[in-house]
Design a protein around this motif. Structure first.
Motif, short mmCIF file in Angstrom:
data_model
loop_
_atom_site.label_atom_id
_atom_site.label_comp_id
_atom_site.label_asym_id
_atom_site.label_seq_id
_atom_site.Cartn_x
_atom_site.Cartn_y
_atom_site.Cartn_z
N PHE A 241 0.85 -1.19 0.00
CA PHE A 241 0.00 0.00 0.00
C PHE A 241 0.89 1.24 0.00
CE2 PHE A 241 -2.53 3.09 2.62
CZ PHE A 241 -3.39 3.45 1.59
N LEU A 242 0.87 1.98 -1.10
CA LEU A 242 1.70 3.18 -1.26
C LEU A 242 0.82 4.40 -1.07
CD1 LEU A 242 3.66 2.17 -4.51
CD2 LEU A 242 4.10 1.50 -2.14
N HIS A 243 1.17 5.25 -0.12
CA HIS A 243 0.36 6.43 0.13
C HIS A 243 1.26 7.63 0.35
CE1 HIS A 243 1.15 6.34 4.57
NE2 HIS A 243 1.26 5.04 4.34
N GLY A 244 0.74 8.77 0.00
CA GLY A 244 1.49 10.02 0.14
C GLY A 244 0.99 11.05 -0.84
N PRO A 245 1.44 12.30 -0.72
CA PRO A 245 0.98 13.37 -1.61
C PRO A 245 1.32 13.08 -3.07
CG PRO A 245 2.20 14.26 0.27
CD PRO A 245 2.41 12.78 0.27
N SER A 246 0.63 13.74 -3.96
CA SER A 246 0.91 13.61 -5.39
C SER A 246 2.33 14.11 -5.70
CB SER A 246 -0.11 14.42 -6.19
OG SER A 246 0.17 14.36 -7.57
N GLY A 247 3.02 13.38 -6.56
CA GLY A 247 4.37 13.78 -6.93
C GLY A 247 5.46 13.19 -6.06
N THR A 248 5.12 12.26 -5.18
CA THR A 248 6.13 11.69 -4.28
C THR A 248 6.73 10.38 -4.81
OG1 THR A 248 4.32 10.69 -3.01
CG2 THR A 248 5.23 12.78 -2.21
N GLY A 249 6.29 9.94 -6.00
CA GLY A 249 6.98 8.81 -6.64
C GLY A 249 6.31 7.46 -6.49
N LYS A 250 4.98 7.44 -6.32
CA LYS A 250 4.30 6.15 -6.15
C LYS A 250 4.34 5.33 -7.44
CE LYS A 250 0.63 8.26 -4.58
NZ LYS A 250 1.18 9.60 -4.32
N SER A 251 4.05 5.96 -8.57
CA SER A 251 4.11 5.25 -9.85
C SER A 251 5.54 4.85 -10.18
CB SER A 251 3.53 6.12 -10.97
OG SER A 251 2.16 6.40 -10.74
N THR A 252 6.50 5.69 -9.83
CA THR A 252 7.90 5.36 -10.06
C THR A 252 8.30 4.14 -9.23
OG1 THR A 252 8.35 7.71 -10.43
CG2 THR A 252 10.24 6.27 -10.07
N MET A 253 7.78 4.04 -8.03
CA MET A 253 8.04 2.88 -7.18
C MET A 253 7.54 1.59 -7.83
SD MET A 253 8.95 1.30 -4.36
CE MET A 253 9.17 2.45 -2.98
N ILE A 254 6.37 1.65 -8.45
CA ILE A 254 5.82 0.47 -9.13
C ILE A 254 6.73 0.05 -10.28
CG2 ILE A 254 3.88 -0.40 -10.49
CD1 ILE A 254 2.10 1.50 -8.82
N GLY A 255 7.22 1.04 -11.06
CA GLY A 255 8.16 0.72 -12.13
C GLY A 255 9.44 0.10 -11.62
N ALA A 256 9.95 0.61 -10.49
CA ALA A 256 11.16 0.05 -9.90
C ALA A 256 10.94 -1.38 -9.42
CB ALA A 256 11.63 0.93 -8.74
N MET A 257 9.77 -1.64 -8.86
CA MET A 257 9.44 -3.01 -8.43
C MET A 257 9.37 -3.96 -9.62
SD MET A 257 6.51 -2.02 -5.60
CE MET A 257 6.08 -3.70 -5.16
N ALA A 258 8.76 -3.50 -10.73
CA ALA A 258 8.67 -4.33 -11.93
C ALA A 258 10.06 -4.61 -12.49
CB ALA A 258 7.79 -3.64 -12.98
N ASN A 259 10.93 -3.61 -12.49
CA ASN A 259 12.30 -3.82 -12.97
C ASN A 259 13.06 -4.78 -12.07
OD1 ASN A 259 12.90 -2.56 -15.39
ND2 ASN A 259 13.13 -0.55 -14.46
N PHE A 260 12.91 -4.62 -10.78
CA PHE A 260 13.66 -5.44 -9.83
C PHE A 260 13.25 -6.91 -9.90
CE2 PHE A 260 14.35 -7.15 -5.51
CZ PHE A 260 15.71 -6.91 -5.38
N LEU A 261 11.94 -7.16 -10.02
CA LEU A 261 11.43 -8.52 -10.03
C LEU A 261 11.32 -9.11 -11.43
CD1 LEU A 261 8.51 -8.08 -7.45
CD2 LEU A 261 10.66 -9.28 -7.05
N GLU A 262 11.37 -8.23 -12.47
CA GLU A 262 11.14 -8.63 -13.86
C GLU A 262 9.74 -9.21 -14.02
OE1 GLU A 262 14.32 -11.19 -15.05
OE2 GLU A 262 15.74 -9.55 -15.21
N TYR A 263 8.75 -8.51 -13.46
CA TYR A 263 7.35 -8.91 -13.54
C TYR A 263 6.61 -8.02 -14.54
CZ TYR A 263 7.53 -11.72 -9.21
OH TYR A 263 7.81 -12.66 -8.25
N ASP A 264 5.51 -8.56 -15.10
CA ASP A 264 4.57 -7.75 -15.87
C ASP A 264 3.71 -6.94 -14.89
OD1 ASP A 264 5.46 -8.76 -18.30
OD2 ASP A 264 4.02 -10.41 -18.27
#
Length: 476
Positions: free
Chosen positions: A248-271
């Motif tokens: 569960f990612l929470h915080g103000p807009s612009g704090t990198g929640k979508s970027t975190m999802i991309g980093a997780m996909a890169n790290f795990l190599e998941y779709d």
């Protein structure tokens, strides 16, 4: 000779009599006879036909659930049988720089040999009859209303070989190929005429954990958690839980929640599956979409408190006072998108009920800018295993941004910037906007100087009294 003529005359008279008798019979007898004949013809043809066939449709029986076996066959034939095909079609791959992707064209038949047995494959187009005198087209059973499919034809005596060895070998080779040449995909659900299915595009997120504007120790903690999850198949089986995890990612807009999802996909190599709840008709549609997701994937619902969805809690009758009754909580669609409703109970079952066990190695991610607007049942521990606050940019996060955007780790302005960041709330996106190189290239000194000025203005604005207070002071 005379005897032969008499026989033919007798046969003709018998047929004439049968025709007269047939014409006098009621219509229901005619219909019943036609039905019997139509059922006997395939049986007779099957008895004399030495071949059998297997159909691999592009979609399941309900025509919106994607058949993974179709993809496996397509990949196998592209590797094994293209040399024997005369009709091909070319497409660009997932990356425009890749070589052209060559596939079988429709109505193309190819022959494959396996352990001395011949297998005929044909790609049949959607809603079209087979044409041409080929082994497959001579078989009965073609229909005008079938989806696109592959037809496999083989001799009856090879049935056991096909089912026990040939088809499993195709699936194994397909899994090996996608593991070697894996291209991550970003899926989103699409709805039309009351049905939903996934569509995808190539997904190559540039973000990594080293680029996230977060405290380094927090990044390490998240990566260790993801690594532990990836190798925890036996542990989840041992404790009797589905192999899944919720973030569960929470915080103000612009704090990198979508970027975190991309980093997780890169790290795990998941779709990544980006689920749009507003376009889903009901709970049944939600479950069907879930069943069509692949293992080793991240299922995301971004801004769960917004995007045309009003998260409201409705409780009925005497149960209104019970805070933990999930069955009567409802996610209601907005009036302009009034296609039905998905209950919160259905969403919870999707994340943490019976259905996550229908698959493995999946991660669920919810994001929100307003955690206070969500029902606690949706994000309680056990459903969302980790709560990650994406907060405002502080000095440690700034240093990571400076390293990523300007490739610097020290500067004389770092002390002043750190002090300003401690005094005001600004998002990593705002800081990165000042560090990013523009069309006119700027040196690191200029970028940092502009950032200092921007932070000073933000500090002055935050310290200034509200306009309403100023107007009241003037009136007094």
């Amino acid at each position: 000779m005379v005897l032969s003529v008499e026989k033919w005359v007798g046969f003709g008279l018998a047929m004439a009599g049968f025709g007269l008798l047939w014409s006098r019979m009621p219509q229901h007898v005619h219909d019943e006879a036609r039905h019997i004949i139509s059922s006997l013809v395939p049986m007779v043809m099957s008895y004399f036909n030495p071949y059998e066939q297997i159909t691999v449709s592009e979609y399941g029986e309900e025509r919106f659930e994607w058949n993974k076996m179709f993809c496996a066959v397509s990949t196998y034939l592209r590797r094994a049988c293209l040399d024997h095909a005369s009709k091909l079609k070319g497409e660009l791959g997932n990356n425009s720089k890749d070589d052209p992707l060559i596939r079988l064209d429709k109505n193309q038949e190819v022959v494959d040999n396996f352990d001395g047995a011949r297998m005929w494959w044909r790609l049949c187009p959607k809603s079209t009859k087979n044409r041409g005198a080929t082994v497959i087209s001579l078989l009965p059973g073609d229909s005008d209303d079938e989806p696109r499919c592959y037809r496999l034809v083989f001799h009856k005596r090879q049935r056991k070989l096909v089912l026990d060895s040939y088809l499993p070998r195709i699936v194994r080779q397909w899994r090996e190929i996608i593991a070697t040449n894996r291209q991550r995909l970003l899926f989103t659900n699409h709805s039309q005429e009351g049905k939903s299915w996934w569509i995808n595009v190539p997904y190559n997120p540039p973000a990594t954990f080293d680029m996230l504007a977060m405290d380094h120790s927090k990044n390490i903690e998240i990566m260790e958690d993801l690594t532990a999850f990836r190798v925890a198949k036996e542990y989840h089986s041992k404790v009797g839980k589905a192999w899944k995890r919720g973030y569960f990612l929470h915080g103000p807009s612009g704090t990198g929640k979508s970027t975190m999802i991309g980093a997780m996909a890169n790290f795990l190599e998941y779709d990544v599956y980006d689920l749009d709840v507003t376009s889903i008709k009901d709970n049944a549609e939600l479950r069907k979409l879930f069943l069509d997701t692949m293992d080793r994937s991240i299922i995301v619902i971004e801004d769960i408190d917004a995007i045309e969805v009003e998260l409201t809690t409705k409780r009925k009758g005497k149960e209104a006072a019970e805070e933990n009754d999930d069955n009567h909580l409802v996610i209601e669609l907005s009036e302009k998108n009034n296609k039905g409703k998905v209950t919160l109970s259905g969403l919870l079952s999707f994340v943490d009920g019976l259905w996550p066990a229908c698959g493995s190695e999946r991660i669920f991610v919810f994001t929100t800018n307003h955690v206070d607007r969500l029902d606690p049942a949706l994000i309680r521990r056990g459903r969302m295993d980790r709560h990650i606050e994406m907060s405002y940019c502080r000095f440690e996060a700034f240093k990571m941004l400076a390293k990523s955007y300007q490739d610097i780790t020290e500067h004389s302005l770092f002390g002043e910037i750190g002090q300003l960041l401690d005094e005001i709330d600004t998002t990593p996106a705002d800081v990165a906007g000042n560090l990013m190189l523009r069309v006119k290239r700027r040196e690191a000194d200029d970028c940092l100087a502009v950032l200092v000025e921007t932070l000073k203005k933000a500090k002055m604005k935050a310290a200034a009294p509200p306009m309403d207070s100023v107007e009241e002071a003037k009136e007094e």
